[in-house]
Design a protein around this motif. Structure first.
Motif, PDB file in Angstrom:
ATOM      1  N   UNK A   1     -46.349  -9.084-107.526  1.00  0.00           N
ATOM      2  CA  UNK A   1     -45.135  -9.783-106.818  1.00  0.00           C
ATOM      3  C   UNK A   1     -45.506  -9.508-105.327  1.00  0.00           C
ATOM      4  N   UNK A   2     -46.132  -8.366-104.973  1.00  0.00           N
ATOM      5  CA  UNK A   2     -46.461  -8.001-103.469  1.00  0.00           C
ATOM      6  C   UNK A   2     -47.125  -9.132-102.747  1.00  0.00           C
ATOM      7  N   UNK A   3     -48.122  -9.571-103.593  1.00  0.00           N
ATOM      8  CA  UNK A   3     -49.076 -10.806-102.953  1.00  0.00           C
ATOM      9  C   UNK A   3     -48.384 -11.903-102.786  1.00  0.00           C
ATOM     10  N   UNK A   4     -47.324 -12.439-103.644  1.00  0.00           N
ATOM     11  CA  UNK A   4     -46.646 -13.555-103.495  1.00  0.00           C
ATOM     12  C   UNK A   4     -45.486 -13.408-102.318  1.00  0.00           C
ATOM     13  N   UNK A   5     -45.007 -12.170-102.135  1.00  0.00           N
ATOM     14  CA  UNK A   5     -44.325 -12.100-100.974  1.00  0.00           C
ATOM     15  C   UNK A   5     -44.722 -12.021 -99.693  1.00  0.00           C
ATOM     16  N   UNK A   6     -46.187 -11.355 -99.711  1.00  0.00           N
ATOM     17  CA  UNK A   6     -46.903 -11.313 -98.573  1.00  0.00           C
ATOM     18  C   UNK A   6     -47.194 -12.716 -98.024  1.00  0.00           C
ATOM     19  N   UNK A   7     -47.659 -13.585 -98.939  1.00  0.00           N
ATOM     20  CA  UNK A   7     -48.091 -14.865 -98.630  1.00  0.00           C
ATOM     21  C   UNK A   7     -46.872 -15.743 -98.213  1.00  0.00           C
ATOM     22  N   UNK A   8     -45.792 -15.527 -98.640  1.00  0.00           N
ATOM     23  CA  UNK A   8     -44.578 -16.318 -98.170  1.00  0.00           C
ATOM     24  C   UNK A   8     -44.034 -15.914 -96.642  1.00  0.00           C
ATOM     25  N   UNK A   9     -44.168 -14.389 -96.497  1.00  0.00           N
ATOM     26  CA  UNK A   9     -43.885 -13.862 -95.355  1.00  0.00           C
ATOM     27  C   UNK A   9     -44.804 -14.437 -94.059  1.00  0.00           C
ATOM     28  N   UNK A  10     -46.102 -14.508 -94.344  1.00  0.00           N
ATOM     29  CA  UNK A  10     -46.874 -14.960 -93.422  1.00  0.00           C
ATOM     30  C   UNK A  10     -46.552 -16.381 -93.216  1.00  0.00           C
ATOM     31  N   UNK A  11     -46.236 -17.295 -94.290  1.00  0.00           N
ATOM     32  CA  UNK A  11     -46.162 -18.665 -93.932  1.00  0.00           C
ATOM     33  C   UNK A  11     -44.750 -19.125 -93.320  1.00  0.00           C
ATOM     34  N   UNK A  12     -43.991 -18.087 -93.452  1.00  0.00           N
ATOM     35  CA  UNK A  12     -42.578 -18.059 -92.876  1.00  0.00           C
ATOM     36  C   UNK A  12     -42.475 -18.052 -91.285  1.00  0.00           C
ATOM     37  N   UNK A  13     -43.582 -17.499 -90.851  1.00  0.00           N
ATOM     38  CA  UNK A  13     -43.738 -17.591 -89.414  1.00  0.00           C
ATOM     39  C   UNK A  13     -44.386 -19.062 -88.831  1.00  0.00           C
ATOM     40  N   UNK A  14     -43.632 -19.663 -87.901  1.00  0.00           N
ATOM     41  CA  UNK A  14     -44.238 -20.969 -87.587  1.00  0.00           C
ATOM     42  C   UNK A  14     -45.751 -20.729 -86.896  1.00  0.00           C
ATOM     43  N   UNK A  15     -45.909 -19.909 -85.995  1.00  0.00           N
ATOM     44  CA  UNK A  15     -47.218 -19.553 -85.444  1.00  0.00           C
ATOM     45  C   UNK A  15     -48.191 -19.329 -86.359  1.00  0.00           C
ATOM     46  N   UNK A  16     -48.016 -18.613 -87.612  1.00  0.00           N
ATOM     47  CA  UNK A  16     -48.918 -17.968 -88.202  1.00  0.00           C
ATOM     48  C   UNK A  16     -49.050 -19.004 -89.223  1.00  0.00           C
ATOM     49  N   UNK A  17     -48.139 -19.999 -89.785  1.00  0.00           N
ATOM     50  CA  UNK A  17     -48.302 -21.281 -90.504  1.00  0.00           C
ATOM     51  C   UNK A  17     -49.311 -22.094 -89.953  1.00  0.00           C
ATOM     52  N   UNK A  18     -49.066 -22.316 -88.619  1.00  0.00           N
ATOM     53  CA  UNK A  18     -49.932 -23.376 -87.726  1.00  0.00           C
ATOM     54  C   UNK A  18     -51.368 -22.803 -87.901  1.00  0.00           C
ATOM     55  N   UNK A  19     -51.434 -21.366 -87.348  1.00  0.00           N
ATOM     56  CA  UNK A  19     -52.848 -20.986 -87.524  1.00  0.00           C
ATOM     57  C   UNK A  19     -53.741 -21.237 -88.885  1.00  0.00           C
ATOM     58  N   UNK A  20     -52.947 -20.659 -89.839  1.00  0.00           N
ATOM     59  CA  UNK A  20     -53.410 -20.913 -91.227  1.00  0.00           C
ATOM     60  C   UNK A  20     -53.900 -22.351 -91.498  1.00  0.00           C
ATOM     61  N   UNK A  21     -53.311 -23.275 -91.320  1.00  0.00           N
ATOM     62  CA  UNK A  21     -53.326 -24.694 -91.712  1.00  0.00           C
ATOM     63  C   UNK A  21     -54.576 -24.980 -90.739  1.00  0.00           C
ATOM     64  N   UNK A  22     -54.590 -24.592 -89.525  1.00  0.00           N
ATOM     65  CA  UNK A  22     -55.811 -25.052 -88.705  1.00  0.00           C
ATOM     66  C   UNK A  22     -57.178 -24.297 -89.281  1.00  0.00           C
ATOM     67  N   UNK A  23     -57.019 -23.139 -89.570  1.00  0.00           N
ATOM     68  CA  UNK A  23     -58.009 -22.418 -90.046  1.00  0.00           C
ATOM     69  C   UNK A  23     -58.603 -22.792 -91.325  1.00  0.00           C
ATOM     70  N   UNK A  24     -57.542 -23.398 -92.055  1.00  0.00           N
ATOM     71  CA  UNK A  24     -58.196 -23.919 -93.450  1.00  0.00           C
ATOM     72  C   UNK A  24     -59.020 -25.345 -93.154  1.00  0.00           C
ATOM     73  N   UNK A  25     -58.906 -25.913 -92.011  1.00  0.00           N
ATOM     74  CA  UNK A  25     -59.841 -26.897 -91.698  1.00  0.00           C
ATOM     75  C   UNK A  25     -61.100 -26.773 -90.997  1.00  0.00           C
TER      76      UNK A  25
END
Length: 113
Positions: A1-25
């Protein structure tokens, strides 16, 4: 469950979400991310540190720069980011970010100057 909450915590921040999407590319350094996102380098570094602590990114030193890339070994994160990328046209800010980072040579030539 910790892994799930950690992922969504990271994605809940707009800057981190934008970083993650860019780094995926594409791998990018702090100054490139800062330029694309129009966010200060210290803020980018702080967010990358959180992603690194959760083992979501890899790093590679090239000369004086450290490049970051999204790790793809987490199936939930991978699927979530793939879903975002497949529907990126639904997210105007992410489309803008993607278009800004296309010319990596320009960014790298002007990086950290």
């Amino acid at each position: 469950m910790n892994e799930l909450t950690n992922i969504y915590k990271m994605l809940s921040d707009e800057t981190r979400l934008r970083i993650i999407v860019l780094l995926a590319q594409k791998e990018l350094c702090v100054c490139e991310l800062s330029d694309v996102l129009e966010v200060s380098q210290p803020s980018i570094s702080k967010n990358l540190s959180k992603l690194r602590d959760l083992d979501f990114v890899t790093t590679e030193r090239k000369e004086k720069f450290i490049f970051y890339n999204l790790k793809t070994d987490n199936p939930l994160l991978k699927r979530t980011v793939q879903d975002i990328l497949e529907n990126i046209e639904d997210f105007p800010q992410l489309v803008l970010d993607k278009n800004k980072h296309v010319d990596r040579k320009f960014l790298f030539d002007n990086c950290c100057n």
